[in-house]
Design a protein around this motif. Structure first.
Motif, PDB file in Angstrom:
ATOM      1  N   VAL A  94      39.996  48.703  49.406  1.00 20.12           N
ATOM      2  CA  VAL A  94      40.692  47.563  50.095  1.00 20.12           C
ATOM      3  C   VAL A  94      41.201  48.208  51.681  1.00 20.12           C
ATOM      4  N   LEU A  95      40.646  47.470  52.692  1.00 25.36           N
ATOM      5  CA  LEU A  95      41.123  48.006  53.929  1.00 25.36           C
ATOM      6  C   LEU A  95      41.992  47.185  54.545  1.00 25.36           C
ATOM      7  N   VAL A  96      43.222  47.641  54.741  1.00 28.89           N
ATOM      8  CA  VAL A  96      44.421  46.637  55.308  1.00 28.89           C
ATOM      9  C   VAL A  96      44.261  46.760  56.684  1.00 28.89           C
ATOM     10  N   ASP A  97      44.423  45.523  57.102  1.00 24.85           N
ATOM     11  CA  ASP A  97      44.666  45.149  58.941  1.00 24.85           C
ATOM     12  C   ASP A  97      45.351  43.943  58.695  1.00 24.85           C
ATOM     13  N   ARG A  98      46.106  43.578  60.011  1.00 28.73           N
ATOM     14  CA  ARG A  98      46.897  42.439  60.051  1.00 28.73           C
ATOM     15  C   ARG A  98      45.961  41.291  60.519  1.00 28.73           C
ATOM     16  N   VAL A  99      44.668  41.710  61.118  1.00 29.30           N
ATOM     17  CA  VAL A  99      44.082  40.844  61.765  1.00 29.30           C
ATOM     18  C   VAL A  99      42.681  40.490  61.062  1.00 29.30           C
ATOM     19  N   ALA A 100      42.163  41.569  60.493  1.00 31.07           N
ATOM     20  CA  ALA A 100      41.018  41.481  59.743  1.00 31.07           C
ATOM     21  C   ALA A 100      41.254  42.458  58.387  1.00 31.07           C
ATOM     22  N   PRO A 101      41.809  41.799  57.452  1.00 33.87           N
ATOM     23  CA  PRO A 101      41.895  42.635  56.213  1.00 33.87           C
ATOM     24  C   PRO A 101      40.590  42.593  55.597  1.00 33.87           C
ATOM     25  N   LEU A 102      40.219  43.671  54.740  1.00 32.84           N
ATOM     26  CA  LEU A 102      38.915  43.631  54.298  1.00 32.84           C
ATOM     27  C   LEU A 102      38.950  44.087  52.814  1.00 32.84           C
ATOM     28  N   ILE A 103      38.087  43.205  51.951  1.00 28.95           N
ATOM     29  CA  ILE A 103      37.946  43.590  50.391  1.00 28.95           C
ATOM     30  C   ILE A 103      36.669  43.871  50.174  1.00 28.95           C
ATOM     31  N   PHE A 104      36.366  44.934  49.276  1.00 28.96           N
ATOM     32  CA  PHE A 104      34.919  45.510  48.979  1.00 28.96           C
ATOM     33  C   PHE A 104      35.078  45.356  47.332  1.00 28.96           C
ATOM     34  N   VAL A 105      34.131  44.784  46.604  1.00 29.74           N
ATOM     35  CA  VAL A 105      33.880  44.690  45.364  1.00 29.74           C
ATOM     36  C   VAL A 105      32.703  45.280  44.733  1.00 29.74           C
ATOM     37  N   ASN A 106      32.705  46.174  43.835  1.00 25.50           N
ATOM     38  CA  ASN A 106      31.409  46.722  43.307  1.00 25.50           C
ATOM     39  C   ASN A 106      30.802  45.505  42.258  1.00 25.50           C
ATOM     40  N   THR A 107      29.723  45.119  42.464  1.00 26.67           N
ATOM     41  CA  THR A 107      29.351  43.972  41.600  1.00 26.67           C
ATOM     42  C   THR A 107      28.278  44.709  40.450  1.00 26.67           C
ATOM     43  N   ALA A 108      28.263  46.007  40.375  1.00 27.03           N
ATOM     44  CA  ALA A 108      27.757  46.888  39.279  1.00 27.03           C
ATOM     45  C   ALA A 108      28.616  46.561  37.957  1.00 27.03           C
ATOM     46  N   ASP A 109      29.936  46.052  38.178  1.00 25.61           N
ATOM     47  CA  ASP A 109      30.617  46.020  37.021  1.00 25.61           C
ATOM     48  C   ASP A 109      30.526  44.472  36.635  1.00 25.61           C
ATOM     49  N   SER A 110      30.970  44.317  35.417  1.00 21.18           N
ATOM     50  CA  SER A 110      30.828  42.717  34.729  1.00 21.18           C
ATOM     51  C   SER A 110      31.779  41.859  35.503  1.00 21.18           C
ATOM     52  N   VAL A 111      31.313  40.658  35.665  1.00 22.35           N
ATOM     53  CA  VAL A 111      31.867  39.651  36.592  1.00 22.35           C
ATOM     54  C   VAL A 111      33.547  39.338  36.165  1.00 22.35           C
ATOM     55  N   SER A 112      33.772  39.474  34.970  1.00 24.98           N
ATOM     56  CA  SER A 112      35.224  39.207  34.609  1.00 24.98           C
ATOM     57  C   SER A 112      36.031  40.395  35.071  1.00 24.98           C
ATOM     58  N   ALA A 113      35.521  41.726  35.201  1.00 21.12           N
ATOM     59  CA  ALA A 113      36.079  43.052  35.845  1.00 21.12           C
ATOM     60  C   ALA A 113      36.123  42.705  37.299  1.00 21.12           C
ATOM     61  N   GLN A 114      34.978  42.206  38.024  1.00 21.44           N
ATOM     62  CA  GLN A 114      34.980  41.913  39.304  1.00 21.44           C
ATOM     63  C   GLN A 114      36.259  40.840  39.690  1.00 21.44           C
ATOM     64  N   ILE A 115      36.706  40.063  38.898  1.00 25.04           N
ATOM     65  CA  ILE A 115      37.867  39.226  39.416  1.00 25.04           C
ATOM     66  C   ILE A 115      39.131  39.762  39.072  1.00 25.04           C
ATOM     67  N   PHE A 116      39.193  40.687  38.227  1.00 27.60           N
ATOM     68  CA  PHE A 116      40.458  41.324  37.914  1.00 27.60           C
ATOM     69  C   PHE A 116      40.433  42.529  39.359  1.00 27.60           C
ATOM     70  N   THR A 117      39.374  42.837  39.618  1.00 31.32           N
ATOM     71  CA  THR A 117      39.288  43.771  41.044  1.00 31.32           C
ATOM     72  C   THR A 117      39.691  43.211  42.056  1.00 31.32           C
ATOM     73  N   LEU A 118      39.113  41.878  42.273  1.00 31.16           N
ATOM     74  CA  LEU A 118      39.589  41.007  43.541  1.00 31.16           C
ATOM     75  C   LEU A 118      41.256  40.680  43.434  1.00 31.16           C
ATOM     76  N   ALA A 119      41.777  40.175  42.342  1.00 33.26           N
ATOM     77  CA  ALA A 119      43.164  40.058  42.397  1.00 33.26           C
ATOM     78  C   ALA A 119      43.846  41.370  42.525  1.00 33.26           C
ATOM     79  N   HIS A 120      43.437  42.464  42.103  1.00 33.12           N
ATOM     80  CA  HIS A 120      44.396  43.893  42.233  1.00 33.12           C
ATOM     81  C   HIS A 120      44.192  44.179  43.687  1.00 33.12           C
ATOM     82  N   GLU A 121      42.939  43.749  44.327  1.00 33.90           N
ATOM     83  CA  GLU A 121      42.902  44.241  45.882  1.00 33.90           C
ATOM     84  C   GLU A 121      43.785  43.328  46.516  1.00 33.90           C
ATOM     85  N   ILE A 122      43.898  42.110  46.329  1.00 34.68           N
ATOM     86  CA  ILE A 122      44.833  40.981  47.114  1.00 34.68           C
ATOM     87  C   ILE A 122      46.222  41.670  47.018  1.00 34.68           C
TER      88      ILE A 122
END
Length: 385
Positions: A192-220
């Protein structure tokens, strides 16, 4: 007459080490270049750059470049830092930094305001409070995942909510669109790249979809704390093996995805722990490991039973599984790899003459007729600030 190029052997050694490949696999005698007994031709050096996945210009330097990633690295494995970043990870981070920089400048030129939720909490706050604030900002109910019939739909639902909050999300399992350069989920799951105008999240989809969901929540959670990070999440890791910031973000992510009160109401143990965890995980669209760890932390499941299940689950997870393609059509694939809002802005900027095609090709990693096909598929609307 064959023209040979002056190179510094140490730079070639650096490039080989960076690639992680065996020098003997390259078709030319790189060992001779390193020893100084031969010099490469321009063509050979170009081929070597492609093989080693290193920018060709680097190979003409007098000394190896400093390629540090300007993102705090919280990747751990059994309490120890993992290997140095691979070329694939380095290039992915650089791509995202380039996209974020362009998007930030473009939004500011349009008069965009800063997002006040970025950095609005600290590790001194209660994870439950942070999770509630995130759900409120994303307009998601505590049981939002229950209405999603599959994990893929849950991933799409949370991504849409994140996008509506003006957070950029890019999901990919390769570098750009190069399917020969795959990302390794054992190396990293996201950043995750923090910015107050354009914050950005990247998820590696080589992982399982359920793991990606947890990664998204962690990045948020990282965004709400205002802390950039590169990480590899292990929901089962013991606290002593996990950096304090990552432990906190894990707790926020767990509360966001599996609220304590909801789990207490819905957890029913029938005598088959594996089946019970899987059934409950299906409800929340997370991994059974997340449910097990949540129950362990809430003292509803003892350590021995949890770690026994964890060991069995990881053993089963090593078996080959069907890869998630992220969609079948060209447009669906690009809408996974490129944030839809980002794509609209790039396409509109080109159409309005504010962005050159060359720059757009670099930002999207799409060129020529492929970019044109993507541009035609992108809606002109929905990019209002």
């Amino acid at each position: 007459m064959t023209v040979r190029v002056e190179i510094t052997p140490q730079v070639i050694e650096w490039a080989v080490e960076r690639s992680g490949k065996d020098i003997s696999d390259f078709k030319h005698q790189v060992s001779d270049w390193v020893a100084g007994t031969k010099k490469p031709t321009t063509k050979q050096l170009r081929e070597f750059a492609s093989w080693a996945a290193v920018p060709e210009g680097y190979l003409y330097l007098d000394t190896p470049p400093d390629e540090e990633i300007a993102v705090p690295d919280y990747r751990t494995r059994s309490g120890s830092p993992v290997r140095r970043p691979s070329p694939e990870l380095i290039d992915t981070v650089h791509d995202m930094e380039l996209r974020q920089d362009w998007m930030r400048n473009h939004l500011l030129s349009l008069g965009a305001a800063e997002l006040d939720f970025v950095g609005s909490y600290t590790k001194r706050d209660r994870p439950e409070e942070v999770a509630a604030a995130i759900r409120s900002q994303l307009d998601l109910a505590a049981d939002w995942a229950r209405s999603c019939s599959t994990t893929e739909k849950a991933r799409q639902r949370i991504r849409e909510a994140i996008g509506a909050a003006k957070i950029l999300t890019f999901l990919n399992s390769v570098v750009g669109n190069n399917t020969s350069r795959k990302l390794d989920s054992d190396e990293f799951q996201g950043f995750v790249l923090v910015d107050r105008v354009a914050p950005l999240i990247f998820v590696n989809t080589a992982d399982s979809v359920s793991a990606q969901i947890f990664t998204l929540a962690h990045e948020i959670a990282h965004l709400w704390l205002g802390e950039s990070a590169l990480f590899r999440v292990d929901p089962a890791a013991v606290e002593s093996d996990t950096p304090e910031l990552e432990s906190f973000c894990n707790r926020v992510a767990a509360e966001f995805l599996v609220p304590k009160e909801s789990l207490a109401f819905n957890w029913v143990e029938t005598g088959n722990l594996s089946e019970d965890l899987r059934r409950t995980a299906k409800r929340y669209k997370v991994s059974p490991i997340v449910i097990g760890r949540r129950l362990k932390d809430l003292r509803r499941l003892d350590d021995d039973r949890f770690f026994k299940f964890y060991a069995d689950y990881k053993k089963e997870a090593r078996k080959p599984r069907k890869k998630d393609s992220g969609g079948g059509s060209f447009y669906q694939n690009q809408n996974m790899r490129l944030d839809p809002r980002f794509g609209r802005y790039v396409v509109n900027a080109v159409a309005e003459g504010g962005l050159t095609y060359r720059k757009a090709y670099t930002l999207t990693r799409l060129k020529g007729s492929v970019f044109e096909s993507y541009a035609q598929s992108v809606s002109e609307g929905g990019a209002d600030e």
